[in-house]
Design a protein around this motif. Structure first.
Motif, PDB file in Angstrom:
ATOM      1  N   ALA A  44       0.820  -1.212   0.000  1.00 39.81           N
ATOM      2  CA  ALA A  44       0.000   0.000   0.000  1.00 39.81           C
ATOM      3  C   ALA A  44       0.855   1.264   0.000  1.00 39.81           C
ATOM      4  O   ALA A  44       0.441   2.297  -0.531  1.00 39.81           O
ATOM      5  CB  ALA A  44      -0.921  -0.001   1.214  1.00 39.81           C
ATOM      6  N   ALA A  45       2.045   1.203   0.587  1.00 41.51           N
ATOM      7  CA  ALA A  45       2.906   2.377   0.670  1.00 41.51           C
ATOM      8  C   ALA A  45       3.513   2.751  -0.673  1.00 41.51           C
ATOM      9  O   ALA A  45       3.882   3.894  -0.893  1.00 41.51           O
ATOM     10  CB  ALA A  45       4.016   2.130   1.687  1.00 41.51           C
ATOM     11  N   SER A  46       3.613   1.791  -1.571  1.00 42.12           N
ATOM     12  CA  SER A  46       4.242   2.059  -2.857  1.00 42.12           C
ATOM     13  C   SER A  46       3.382   1.503  -3.983  1.00 42.12           C
ATOM     14  O   SER A  46       3.722   0.492  -4.595  1.00 42.12           O
ATOM     15  CB  SER A  46       5.628   1.411  -2.890  1.00 42.12           C
ATOM     16  OG  SER A  46       6.236   1.640  -4.133  1.00 42.12           O
ATOM     17  N   PRO A  47       2.259   2.162  -4.278  1.00 38.76           N
ATOM     18  CA  PRO A  47       1.398   1.663  -5.343  1.00 38.76           C
ATOM     19  C   PRO A  47       2.085   1.765  -6.700  1.00 38.76           C
ATOM     20  O   PRO A  47       2.628   2.807  -7.052  1.00 38.76           O
ATOM     21  CB  PRO A  47       0.167   2.569  -5.270  1.00 38.76           C
ATOM     22  CG  PRO A  47       0.636   3.810  -4.597  1.00 38.76           C
ATOM     23  CD  PRO A  47       1.764   3.406  -3.705  1.00 38.76           C
ATOM     24  N   SER A  48       2.103   0.673  -7.416  1.00 36.80           N
ATOM     25  CA  SER A  48       2.776   0.658  -8.718  1.00 36.80           C
ATOM     26  C   SER A  48       1.955  -0.111  -9.746  1.00 36.80           C
ATOM     27  O   SER A  48       2.500  -0.828 -10.570  1.00 36.80           O
ATOM     28  CB  SER A  48       4.174   0.071  -8.578  1.00 36.80           C
ATOM     29  OG  SER A  48       4.107  -1.214  -7.995  1.00 36.80           O
ATOM     30  N   GLY A  49       0.648   0.012  -9.649  1.00 37.85           N
ATOM     31  CA  GLY A  49      -0.206  -0.639 -10.629  1.00 37.85           C
ATOM     32  C   GLY A  49      -0.381  -2.119 -10.342  1.00 37.85           C
ATOM     33  O   GLY A  49       0.164  -2.673  -9.388  1.00 37.85           O
ATOM     34  N   LEU A  50      -1.138  -2.751 -11.197  1.00 34.68           N
ATOM     35  CA  LEU A  50      -1.452  -4.167 -11.017  1.00 34.68           C
ATOM     36  C   LEU A  50      -0.217  -5.045 -11.106  1.00 34.68           C
ATOM     37  O   LEU A  50      -0.030  -5.965 -10.313  1.00 34.68           O
ATOM     38  CB  LEU A  50      -2.489  -4.615 -12.055  1.00 34.68           C
ATOM     39  CG  LEU A  50      -2.963  -6.055 -11.960  1.00 34.68           C
ATOM     40  CD1 LEU A  50      -3.598  -6.308 -10.603  1.00 34.68           C
ATOM     41  CD2 LEU A  50      -3.939  -6.367 -13.069  1.00 34.68           C
ATOM     42  N   THR A  51       0.664  -4.751 -12.049  1.00 33.39           N
ATOM     43  CA  THR A  51       1.876  -5.546 -12.212  1.00 33.39           C
ATOM     44  C   THR A  51       2.751  -5.465 -10.970  1.00 33.39           C
ATOM     45  O   THR A  51       3.258  -6.479 -10.476  1.00 33.39           O
ATOM     46  CB  THR A  51       2.676  -5.069 -13.432  1.00 33.39           C
ATOM     47  OG1 THR A  51       1.830  -5.097 -14.578  1.00 33.39           O
ATOM     48  CG2 THR A  51       3.886  -5.945 -13.679  1.00 33.39           C
ATOM     49  N   GLY A  52       2.930  -4.256 -10.441  1.00 35.68           N
ATOM     50  CA  GLY A  52       3.730  -4.081  -9.232  1.00 35.68           C
ATOM     51  C   GLY A  52       3.092  -4.745  -8.030  1.00 35.68           C
ATOM     52  O   GLY A  52       3.777  -5.340  -7.199  1.00 35.68           O
ATOM     53  N   LEU A  53       1.765  -4.650  -7.947  1.00 38.53           N
ATOM     54  CA  LEU A  53       1.030  -5.282  -6.853  1.00 38.53           C
ATOM     55  C   LEU A  53       1.235  -6.793  -6.866  1.00 38.53           C
ATOM     56  O   LEU A  53       1.525  -7.401  -5.833  1.00 38.53           O
ATOM     57  CB  LEU A  53      -0.458  -4.956  -6.965  1.00 38.53           C
ATOM     58  CG  LEU A  53      -1.382  -5.633  -5.957  1.00 38.53           C
ATOM     59  CD1 LEU A  53      -1.183  -5.014  -4.583  1.00 38.53           C
ATOM     60  CD2 LEU A  53      -2.823  -5.480  -6.391  1.00 38.53           C
ATOM     61  N   LEU A  54       1.130  -7.394  -8.035  1.00 39.43           N
ATOM     62  CA  LEU A  54       1.321  -8.844  -8.145  1.00 39.43           C
ATOM     63  C   LEU A  54       2.759  -9.244  -7.826  1.00 39.43           C
ATOM     64  O   LEU A  54       2.999 -10.257  -7.165  1.00 39.43           O
ATOM     65  CB  LEU A  54       0.923  -9.326  -9.536  1.00 39.43           C
ATOM     66  CG  LEU A  54      -0.562  -9.227  -9.861  1.00 39.43           C
ATOM     67  CD1 LEU A  54      -0.820  -9.600 -11.313  1.00 39.43           C
ATOM     68  CD2 LEU A  54      -1.386 -10.092  -8.926  1.00 39.43           C
ATOM     69  N   ALA A  55       3.717  -8.456  -8.289  1.00 40.45           N
ATOM     70  CA  ALA A  55       5.122  -8.760  -8.012  1.00 40.45           C
ATOM     71  C   ALA A  55       5.418  -8.678  -6.520  1.00 40.45           C
ATOM     72  O   ALA A  55       6.113  -9.536  -5.964  1.00 40.45           O
ATOM     73  CB  ALA A  55       6.023  -7.805  -8.783  1.00 40.45           C
ATOM     74  N   GLU A  56       4.885  -7.636  -5.861  1.00 44.13           N
ATOM     75  CA  GLU A  56       5.091  -7.495  -4.419  1.00 44.13           C
ATOM     76  C   GLU A  56       4.445  -8.656  -3.659  1.00 44.13           C
ATOM     77  O   GLU A  56       5.035  -9.215  -2.744  1.00 44.13           O
ATOM     78  CB  GLU A  56       4.510  -6.169  -3.923  1.00 44.13           C
ATOM     79  CG  GLU A  56       5.284  -4.957  -4.356  1.00 44.13           C
ATOM     80  CD  GLU A  56       6.565  -4.753  -3.573  1.00 44.13           C
ATOM     81  OE1 GLU A  56       6.802  -5.473  -2.592  1.00 44.13           O
ATOM     82  OE2 GLU A  56       7.323  -3.852  -3.946  1.00 44.13           O
TER      83      GLU A  56
END
Length: 59
Positions: A28-40
């Motif tokens: 939540a602290a570093s929103p980076s889109g769907l791709t970033g969310l899945l990677a995190e």
């Protein structure tokens, strides 16, 4: 006597849900889109899985 016996039910719930909640805060602290969310999410799951498999099982 297991490790769980050293905690109350509420404390044990916090111990068990802590890693997931910390991971959610990081995502939540570093929103980076769907791709970033899945990677995190994948990185967090992999880390938890690695630490669980590395730790010895308690009776």
């Amino acid at each position: 006597m297991s490790v769980k016996d050293n905690f109350t039910a509420d404390e044990w719930f916090k111990v068990m849900t802590g890693p997931g909640r910390a991971g959610a805060a990081v995502v939540a602290a570093s929103p980076s889109g769907l791709t970033g969310l899945l990677a995190e999410a994948q990185a967090i799951a992999g880390s938890v899985r690695e630490h669980v498999s590395r730790a010895g099982r308690t009776p």
